[in-house]
Write a protein that holds these residues in place. Sequence first.
Motif, PDB file in Angstrom:
ATOM      1  N   UNK A  18     -13.933  10.974  19.988  1.00  0.00           N
ATOM      2  CA  UNK A  18     -13.193  11.590  18.887  1.00  0.00           C
ATOM      3  C   UNK A  18     -11.967  10.803  18.463  1.00  0.00           C
ATOM      4  N   UNK A  19     -11.760   9.633  19.031  1.00  0.00           N
ATOM      5  CA  UNK A  19     -10.604   8.824  18.628  1.00  0.00           C
ATOM      6  C   UNK A  19     -10.760   8.414  17.182  1.00  0.00           C
ATOM      7  N   UNK A  20      -9.664   8.497  16.440  1.00  0.00           N
ATOM      8  CA  UNK A  20      -9.682   8.151  15.027  1.00  0.00           C
ATOM      9  C   UNK A  20      -8.491   7.277  14.674  1.00  0.00           C
ATOM     10  N   UNK A  21      -8.578   6.666  13.513  1.00  0.00           N
ATOM     11  CA  UNK A  21      -7.444   5.912  12.968  1.00  0.00           C
ATOM     12  C   UNK A  21      -7.509   6.028  11.457  1.00  0.00           C
ATOM     13  N   UNK A  22      -6.329   6.155  10.844  1.00  0.00           N
ATOM     14  CA  UNK A  22      -6.265   6.254   9.393  1.00  0.00           C
ATOM     15  C   UNK A  22      -5.194   5.331   8.846  1.00  0.00           C
ATOM     16  N   UNK A  23      -5.382   4.935   7.613  1.00  0.00           N
ATOM     17  CA  UNK A  23      -4.398   4.096   6.945  1.00  0.00           C
ATOM     18  C   UNK A  23      -3.124   4.916   6.721  1.00  0.00           C
ATOM     19  N   UNK A  24      -1.982   4.261   6.720  1.00  0.00           N
ATOM     20  CA  UNK A  24      -0.705   4.976   6.661  1.00  0.00           C
ATOM     21  C   UNK A  24      -0.593   5.879   5.434  1.00  0.00           C
ATOM     22  N   UNK A  25      -1.159   5.458   4.320  1.00  0.00           N
ATOM     23  CA  UNK A  25      -0.999   6.211   3.081  1.00  0.00           C
ATOM     24  C   UNK A  25      -1.687   7.577   3.106  1.00  0.00           C
ATOM     25  N   UNK A  26      -2.578   7.801   4.062  1.00  0.00           N
ATOM     26  CA  UNK A  26      -3.261   9.101   4.121  1.00  0.00           C
ATOM     27  C   UNK A  26      -2.949   9.875   5.386  1.00  0.00           C
ATOM     28  N   UNK A  27      -2.179   9.292   6.284  1.00  0.00           N
ATOM     29  CA  UNK A  27      -1.851   9.991   7.539  1.00  0.00           C
ATOM     30  C   UNK A  27      -1.147  11.316   7.242  1.00  0.00           C
ATOM     31  N   UNK A  28      -1.580  12.347   7.958  1.00  0.00           N
ATOM     32  CA  UNK A  28      -1.024  13.673   7.735  1.00  0.00           C
ATOM     33  C   UNK A  28      -1.675  14.409   6.596  1.00  0.00           C
ATOM     34  N   UNK A  29      -2.507  13.731   5.808  1.00  0.00           N
ATOM     35  CA  UNK A  29      -3.187  14.376   4.674  1.00  0.00           C
ATOM     36  C   UNK A  29      -4.703  14.368   4.838  1.00  0.00           C
ATOM     37  N   UNK A  30      -5.258  13.281   5.365  1.00  0.00           N
ATOM     38  CA  UNK A  30      -6.708  13.137   5.520  1.00  0.00           C
ATOM     39  C   UNK A  30      -7.071  13.232   7.002  1.00  0.00           C
ATOM     40  N   UNK A  31      -8.200  13.852   7.277  1.00  0.00           N
ATOM     41  CA  UNK A  31      -8.700  13.956   8.647  1.00  0.00           C
ATOM     42  C   UNK A  31     -10.180  13.622   8.675  1.00  0.00           C
ATOM     43  N   UNK A  32     -10.545  12.680   9.535  1.00  0.00           N
ATOM     44  CA  UNK A  32     -11.953  12.344   9.730  1.00  0.00           C
ATOM     45  C   UNK A  32     -12.443  13.080  10.970  1.00  0.00           C
ATOM     46  N   UNK A  33     -13.657  13.595  10.913  1.00  0.00           N
ATOM     47  CA  UNK A  33     -14.187  14.342  12.051  1.00  0.00           C
ATOM     48  C   UNK A  33     -15.713  14.326  12.008  1.00  0.00           C
ATOM     49  N   UNK A  34     -16.301  14.693  13.150  1.00  0.00           N
ATOM     50  CA  UNK A  34     -17.752  14.851  13.227  1.00  0.00           C
ATOM     51  C   UNK A  34     -18.069  16.341  13.314  1.00  0.00           C
ATOM     52  N   UNK A  35     -19.231  16.722  12.840  1.00  0.00           N
ATOM     53  CA  UNK A  35     -19.642  18.102  13.032  1.00  0.00           C
ATOM     54  C   UNK A  35     -20.163  18.265  14.463  1.00  0.00           C
TER      55      UNK A  35
END
Length: 129
Positions: free
Chosen positions: A56-73
């Motif tokens: 479940x480890x994820x990484x996001x670009x700074x411009x979307x941190x706190x707004x976008x979330x990636x996840x698996x069902x």
Amino acid sequence: QLQLVESGGGLVQSGGSLRLSCASSAATLDAYTIAWFRQGPGKEREGVSCIEAFGTRTKSVDSVKGRFTISRDNAKIAVYLEMNSLNYEDKALYYCASQLKKYSINVATMRAAERYDYWGQGAQVTVSS
């Protein structure tokens, strides 16, 4: 040949939310590193978020941190990108990409499109003011 299909794009007002889905022809996506990329009008393709295979480890670009979330069902057959507080800069064609490999979750995995062999056709996200 793995097939990926994105859905959930559309038109939303600034400040609104959308959830993109990435479904596949595979029995499970758990063995795949998955990433979301986007390409806005007149912009280069940009890695947005990635999630590790078998985890479940994820990484996001700074411009979307706190707004976008990636996840698996829970069934591990789809991957989502939950997008909140959308603004005009988020307008883009969003692509789901995958690779049958457990990459380390880092900036390279998030940004390097060449690491992914399988791509969807894209889902358009348009944000109005």
